[in-house]
Design a protein around this motif. Structure first.
Motif, PDB file in Angstrom:
ATOM      1  N   ASN A   1       0.816  -1.259  -0.024  1.00 45.71           N
ATOM      2  CA  ASN A   1      -0.030  -0.115  -0.098  1.00 45.71           C
ATOM      3  C   ASN A   1       0.897   1.335  -0.012  1.00 45.71           C
ATOM      4  N   GLU A   2       2.091   1.219   0.459  1.00 47.69           N
ATOM      5  CA  GLU A   2       2.980   2.283   0.529  1.00 47.69           C
ATOM      6  C   GLU A   2       3.194   2.577  -1.020  1.00 47.69           C
ATOM      7  N   TYR A   3       3.466   1.648  -1.739  1.00 47.61           N
ATOM      8  CA  TYR A   3       3.822   2.050  -3.069  1.00 47.61           C
ATOM      9  C   TYR A   3       2.318   2.615  -3.890  1.00 47.61           C
ATOM     10  N   ARG A   4       1.286   1.926  -3.619  1.00 44.65           N
ATOM     11  CA  ARG A   4      -0.141   2.486  -4.003  1.00 44.65           C
ATOM     12  C   ARG A   4       0.037   3.944  -3.809  1.00 44.65           C
ATOM     13  N   VAL A   5      -0.188   4.372  -2.538  1.00 46.69           N
ATOM     14  CA  VAL A   5       0.111   5.716  -2.199  1.00 46.69           C
ATOM     15  C   VAL A   5       0.743   6.683  -2.693  1.00 46.69           C
ATOM     16  N   GLU A   6       1.995   6.036  -2.641  1.00 48.38           N
ATOM     17  CA  GLU A   6       3.137   7.107  -3.671  1.00 48.38           C
ATOM     18  C   GLU A   6       2.642   7.483  -4.906  1.00 48.38           C
ATOM     19  N   TYR A   7       2.216   6.177  -5.502  1.00 44.03           N
ATOM     20  CA  TYR A   7       1.566   6.590  -6.745  1.00 44.03           C
ATOM     21  C   TYR A   7       0.385   7.395  -6.968  1.00 44.03           C
ATOM     22  N   ALA A   8      -0.591   7.094  -6.056  1.00 46.63           N
ATOM     23  CA  ALA A   8      -1.602   7.905  -5.945  1.00 46.63           C
ATOM     24  C   ALA A   8      -1.144   9.380  -5.966  1.00 46.63           C
ATOM     25  N   LYS A   9      -0.168   9.761  -5.020  1.00 46.83           N
ATOM     26  CA  LYS A   9       0.196  11.041  -4.832  1.00 46.83           C
ATOM     27  C   LYS A   9       0.661  11.583  -6.189  1.00 46.83           C
TER      28      LYS A   9
ATOM     29  N   PHE B   1      -8.719   2.833   0.346  1.00 44.10           N
ATOM     30  CA  PHE B   1      -7.783   3.643  -0.339  1.00 44.10           C
ATOM     31  C   PHE B   1      -7.501   5.261   0.900  1.00 44.10           C
ATOM     32  N   ASN B   2      -8.957   5.424   1.362  1.00 42.53           N
ATOM     33  CA  ASN B   2      -8.868   6.571   2.085  1.00 42.53           C
ATOM     34  C   ASN B   2      -8.171   6.361   3.503  1.00 42.53           C
ATOM     35  N   ILE B   3      -8.389   5.259   3.941  1.00 44.39           N
ATOM     36  CA  ILE B   3      -7.939   4.913   5.301  1.00 44.39           C
ATOM     37  C   ILE B   3      -6.368   4.666   5.260  1.00 44.39           C
ATOM     38  N   PHE B   4      -6.050   4.067   4.171  1.00 42.58           N
ATOM     39  CA  PHE B   4      -4.212   3.929   3.991  1.00 42.58           C
ATOM     40  C   PHE B   4      -3.615   5.262   3.638  1.00 42.58           C
ATOM     41  N   PHE B   5      -4.190   6.013   3.013  1.00 40.76           N
ATOM     42  CA  PHE B   5      -3.804   7.181   2.471  1.00 40.76           C
ATOM     43  C   PHE B   5      -3.599   8.130   3.544  1.00 40.76           C
TER      44      PHE B   5
ATOM     45  N   HIS C   1      -0.736   7.125   5.959  1.00 37.65           N
ATOM     46  CA  HIS C   1       0.511   7.219   5.333  1.00 37.65           C
ATOM     47  C   HIS C   1       0.870   8.871   5.236  1.00 37.65           C
ATOM     48  N   THR C   2      -0.021   9.608   4.912  1.00 40.38           N
ATOM     49  CA  THR C   2       0.300  11.139   4.615  1.00 40.38           C
ATOM     50  C   THR C   2      -0.352  11.993   5.603  1.00 40.38           C
ATOM     51  N   GLN C   3      -1.368  11.657   6.653  1.00 39.06           N
ATOM     52  CA  GLN C   3      -1.825  12.496   7.560  1.00 39.06           C
ATOM     53  C   GLN C   3      -2.814  13.169   6.943  1.00 39.06           C
ATOM     54  N   LEU C   4      -3.147  12.940   5.644  1.00 40.95           N
ATOM     55  CA  LEU C   4      -4.259  13.803   4.786  1.00 40.95           C
ATOM     56  C   LEU C   4      -5.082  12.623   4.170  1.00 40.95           C
ATOM     57  N   THR C   5      -6.439  13.225   3.905  1.00 46.32           N
ATOM     58  CA  THR C   5      -7.121  12.223   2.968  1.00 46.32           C
ATOM     59  C   THR C   5      -6.916  12.631   1.715  1.00 46.32           C
ATOM     60  N   PRO C   6      -7.140  11.567   0.715  1.00 46.59           N
ATOM     61  CA  PRO C   6      -6.670  12.203  -0.993  1.00 46.59           C
ATOM     62  C   PRO C   6      -7.316  13.302  -1.373  1.00 46.59           C
ATOM     63  N   SER C   7      -8.372  13.576  -0.814  1.00 51.09           N
ATOM     64  CA  SER C   7      -8.860  15.117  -1.183  1.00 51.09           C
ATOM     65  C   SER C   7      -8.197  16.202  -0.615  1.00 51.09           C
ATOM     66  N   GLU C   8      -8.004  16.154   0.696  1.00 49.97           N
ATOM     67  CA  GLU C   8      -7.099  17.083   1.259  1.00 49.97           C
ATOM     68  C   GLU C   8      -5.682  17.331   0.730  1.00 49.97           C
ATOM     69  N   TYR C   9      -4.930  16.146   0.260  1.00 44.58           N
ATOM     70  CA  TYR C   9      -3.759  16.186  -0.321  1.00 44.58           C
ATOM     71  C   TYR C   9      -3.882  16.943  -1.618  1.00 44.58           C
ATOM     72  N   LYS C  10      -4.892  16.729  -2.478  1.00 41.16           N
ATOM     73  CA  LYS C  10      -5.209  17.298  -3.818  1.00 41.16           C
ATOM     74  C   LYS C  10      -5.351  18.841  -3.570  1.00 41.16           C
ATOM     75  N   LYS C  11      -6.245  19.100  -2.522  1.00 40.91           N
ATOM     76  CA  LYS C  11      -6.437  20.715  -2.363  1.00 40.91           C
ATOM     77  C   LYS C  11      -5.249  21.324  -2.033  1.00 40.91           C
ATOM     78  N   ASN C  12      -4.385  20.651  -1.165  1.00 47.14           N
ATOM     79  CA  ASN C  12      -2.999  21.287  -1.004  1.00 47.14           C
ATOM     80  C   ASN C  12      -2.224  21.567  -1.912  1.00 47.14           C
ATOM     81  N   ILE C  13      -2.103  20.595  -2.837  1.00 46.34           N
ATOM     82  CA  ILE C  13      -1.335  20.533  -4.280  1.00 46.34           C
ATOM     83  C   ILE C  13      -1.790  21.647  -4.903  1.00 46.34           C
ATOM     84  N   GLU C  14      -3.189  22.081  -5.227  1.00 47.42           N
ATOM     85  CA  GLU C  14      -3.778  22.782  -6.238  1.00 47.42           C
ATOM     86  C   GLU C  14      -3.511  24.383  -5.364  1.00 47.42           C
TER      87      GLU C  14
END
Length: 114
Positions: free
Chosen positions: A55-63, A91-95, A98-111
């Motif tokens: 799942n670490e590989y998966r999250v890094e790719y998702a990022k 996906f949401n739980i592991f992300f 691993h990152t302390q952010l949900t995928p949505s929060e991560y995407k918002k931070n990038i934007e």
């Protein structure tokens, strides 16, 4: 040590971690390392379970995908599936773990940083 090198090389070259049906048995047969030894290598030398390792590989790719403009039209769950997760919850739980952010929060931070 050779098992770790073989494992990491295989994971990086084949992207087998994208397979949502990936199991330790399937991976061990692909890289010709007995399942119990593969488990030992992961636990003893890398300090992680099989599922955390994959799942670490998966999250890094998702990022990466969440940061790429060409994936802006993809839904977040579509990105999760593309990375090998087989449910939105996993996906949401592991992300987040691993990152302390949900995928949505991560995407918002990038934007917000662009």
């Amino acid at each position: 040590k050779k098992y770790i090198q073989d494992l990491l090389k295989y994971m990086n070259e084949t992207e087998i971690w994208k397979d949502p049906e990936l199991s330790i048995a399937k991976l061990s047969s692909k890289i010709s390392i007995p399942k119990h030894q593969l488990s030992e290598v992961l636990n003893e030398y890398l300090g992680k379970s099989f599922y955390v390792f994959v799942n670490e590989y998966r999250v890094e790719y998702a990022k990466k995908l969440l940061a790429l403009k060409e994936y802006n039209h993809w839904s977040i769950i579509a990105i999760g599936y593309e990375c090998g997760f087989n449910s939105k919850t996993a996906f949401n739980i592991f992300f987040k773990k691993h990152t302390q952010l949900t995928p949505s929060e991560y995407k918002k931070n990038i934007e917000n940083t662009l």
